[in-house]
Design an enzyme around this catalytic site. Sequence first.
Site, short mmCIF file in Angstrom:
data_model
loop_
_atom_site.label_atom_id
_atom_site.label_comp_id
_atom_site.label_asym_id
_atom_site.label_seq_id
_atom_site.Cartn_x
_atom_site.Cartn_y
_atom_site.Cartn_z
N ARG A 1 40.81 49.57 7.28
CA ARG A 1 41.57 50.00 8.46
C ARG A 1 40.68 50.06 9.70
O ARG A 1 41.18 50.10 10.82
CB ARG A 1 42.21 51.36 8.18
CG ARG A 1 43.26 51.76 9.19
CD ARG A 1 44.15 52.86 8.70
NE ARG A 1 43.40 53.94 8.09
CZ ARG A 1 43.97 54.89 7.34
NH1 ARG A 1 45.25 54.86 7.10
NH2 ARG A 1 43.24 55.86 6.84
N LEU B 1 43.32 45.63 11.62
CA LEU B 1 44.26 45.84 12.72
C LEU B 1 43.57 46.14 14.04
O LEU B 1 43.97 45.60 15.08
CB LEU B 1 45.24 46.96 12.35
CG LEU B 1 46.27 46.58 11.28
CD1 LEU B 1 47.12 47.79 10.90
CD2 LEU B 1 47.17 45.45 11.75
N VAL C 1 52.33 49.28 9.96
CA VAL C 1 51.63 49.09 8.69
C VAL C 1 50.32 49.89 8.61
O VAL C 1 49.84 50.40 9.62
CB VAL C 1 51.33 47.59 8.46
CG1 VAL C 1 52.62 46.80 8.42
CG2 VAL C 1 50.42 47.04 9.56
N GLU C 2 49.78 49.98 7.40
CA GLU C 2 48.53 50.70 7.11
C GLU C 2 48.58 52.14 7.62
O GLU C 2 47.60 52.65 8.17
CB GLU C 2 47.31 49.96 7.69
CG GLU C 2 47.01 48.66 6.97
CD GLU C 2 45.68 48.05 7.38
OE1 GLU C 2 44.89 48.73 8.05
OE2 GLU C 2 45.44 46.89 7.04
N GLY C 3 49.69 52.79 7.40
CA GLY C 3 49.86 54.15 7.89
C GLY C 3 50.57 54.13 9.22
O GLY C 3 49.98 53.75 10.24
#
Length: 820
Positions: free
Chosen positions: A375, A379, A497-499
């Site tokens: 992360r 992103l 996405v990703e949280g």
Amino acid sequence: MADFIWFLLVVVTLAVASYQRTSLVTAVAMGAGVMILGTLFGDIGLLGWVVFLALTLPFTLANIRQQHISKKLLAFYRKVMPEMSSTEQEAIDAGTVWWDGDIFSGKPDWDKLHRIPKGRLTAEEQAFLDGPCDKVCSMVDEWQINHKDADLSPEIWQFLKEHKFFAMIIKKEYGGLEFSAYAQSRVLQKLAGVSAVLSSTVGVPNSLGPGELLQHYGTKEQQDHYLPRLAAGEEIPCFALTGPEAGSDAGAIPDVGVVCKGEWNGEEVLGMRLTFNKRYITLAPVATVIGLAFKLQDPEGLLGDNKEPGITCALIPRDTKGLEIGRRHFPLNTPFQNGPIKGEDIFVPIDYIIGGPKMAGRGWRMLVECLSVGRCITLPSSAAGGAKSVSLATGAYARIRRQFRMPVGHMEGVEEMLARIGGNAYLMDGVTRFSTVGVDLGEKPSVISAICKYHLTEKMRQIINDSMDVHGGKGVMLGPNNYLGRGYQGVPVSITVEGANILTRNMMIFGQGAMRCHPYVLKEIEAASIEDKKEALKAFDKAVFGHIGFAVANTVRSIWFSLTNGAFSSAPFTDETARYYKLLQGYSANLALLTDVSMGVLGGDLKRRERLSARLGDILSGLYMGSTTLKRFDEEGRLKEDLPLLHWAMQTTLHDIETAIDDFLANFPNRAIAAALRVMVIPFGRRIGKPSDKTEHAIAQMLQTPSTARSRLGYGQYLTREEGSLFGDLEQTLDDVLASEPIFERICKHKKAKLPFTRLDVLADEALAEGIINEEEANLLRKTEAGRLRTINVDDFDHEELVAKVNSNTTAKKRGGKAA
């Protein structure tokens, strides 16, 4: 009167000791020294000493302090301590504390910041960026990918496999590239500048997924089998975590695996029966091996005494009987391969668990450790790369496009947006540079990764919105020549996405930050959980009085900062940046103070007051991003030319920090304490305003005028001036326009008329015939007009071209997927 003066001197001495963060014994000794002086002067008598000793000895003598103070505090603490789920505990345990710990301390060590090495590329990494990266960027036809094929071309897929784009994280011993996190970030930035589909496709296998998990936790057999195949592109991985019932709350996944015996290849083996339903899985439609997260159950105790091992990760080959890879999702017109995966009562061997049976129930720890790294890279880097390309493109467009006989970039409303675009792009690249260096130094920065993910994707949303406003109809009309529209449509994907960003800001940044970065909170929680009463009291006493000293020090620091406006704070430089260092140091003390008061007053309720904790997280985030921006400025040589970008980024960040503090105090439920905190933190109101019009004008001009500062801002992006490169064409047209303007002005002067900057080809013919310009100048005007028209014109279509057509999509089948 003399007694009062000596009392005041004692208080000031203790405050100075607290400011310097001396030990409790040292602080009391310093106070006693003042008392002795007062006694020698005859102004302090027996009563003064009795009061002094009564106030200090109970805290100084460990046995008295533990039995009469710490014991009661421990009992109270255990009552109010917020509950922590096992997944929260594992998330906190999995990460590491780095520079985020310093900025939470109330006293950042700026020398430590500047000793952290600058990110650098090896010769191999630079060659990859200059070679395969540039080549695959040149192969991209975004309109073909997004509108016609809904996928990368077969040629691009093959190129990615051959050149190991999916193997940047895999070690060389398995055939991978083994690039640094910094290099991975630079690759993704370049790819994101030309295609979100391309950067997503490359980013996911190099982030959270089978490759990362196998290298850290896989058995030797698993590593030897899968990693060479992943490195060679023979296997395409995906990771299935999210499902219909568990998105942001990934720890609540309902998917299960039951340990049992069953038949496998004609033999009875120990295995698992898996039932799961996943969605939003990137690369699922083309994946050949699926990483799967599920909750493992062992009702018969076949693995041991624990009948509920918990979240576990396994690798499932695509051809496993019963595995169903569904049709594709369609994420906001950004058609990277993404889809659902299902399985009903699938039996697989127990050895499919990543790391083997011994890693049963260890999946959540595995995931959060790897996610804290991934992360930090994927992103944020994609957002920063997109921001850099968009900032240069928007600056060029604003200079080329004219309205009211002037470049639209010279209008103050547009300048404001250009400044926001450029300033944010400068900050974002600084954040990714610094954060990925942390990963390369061995950190697993869970708090920093949450800051990066949330703020950089949100800033990209702001940048693309501003850019769309500047471009107007050019950005709205989709077509082969639109370089913004698909990015605008796809921005919410990175937000989600990703949280999800709502979760990340309101729960993760401060929730994990307060636990991980605070020097004493986690120690207090751990001490309170010790079963041995004597050991628990000893550990808690050490932690809680360290915490009290920490809180007192930050109270003194905050008050001193408020009274002096940071004038006497330290800074590593004496130039234009010194003020920023001093302010960040003061706000660091403010954050520590506000955190301690909040936890003390609200206790476990702070966890549920998400808007309050989000504002504390905003302060923490601002401190981190401000630090990385100053670090970037220093690494690039402290160049005067870059000061407008630095000033904009720092002033905006500091303004946002003050806004968060102000909003926090305005909404703190205990109004009396809120009023007292306001006096200690911001008694005179704001210290920093938003960037001036002059600063924003300088940035706007920078984006519209080729210079070394502008080149640094867009460094590393694909701007090659070749056919098919929209950004390269913009750069060339910008140069041509600027070169043509003096020729145009000369023609206007000769004709004694204020002509419109249009139909330059016709004007060139006329001026050449009249002898005003030469053939070379006429050719430049003709070339400029052609580029200008390409820049401002938009695409149009026959109706039939826009009607969706059903076809076999044989290219998808070639890649191992299904027709879209």
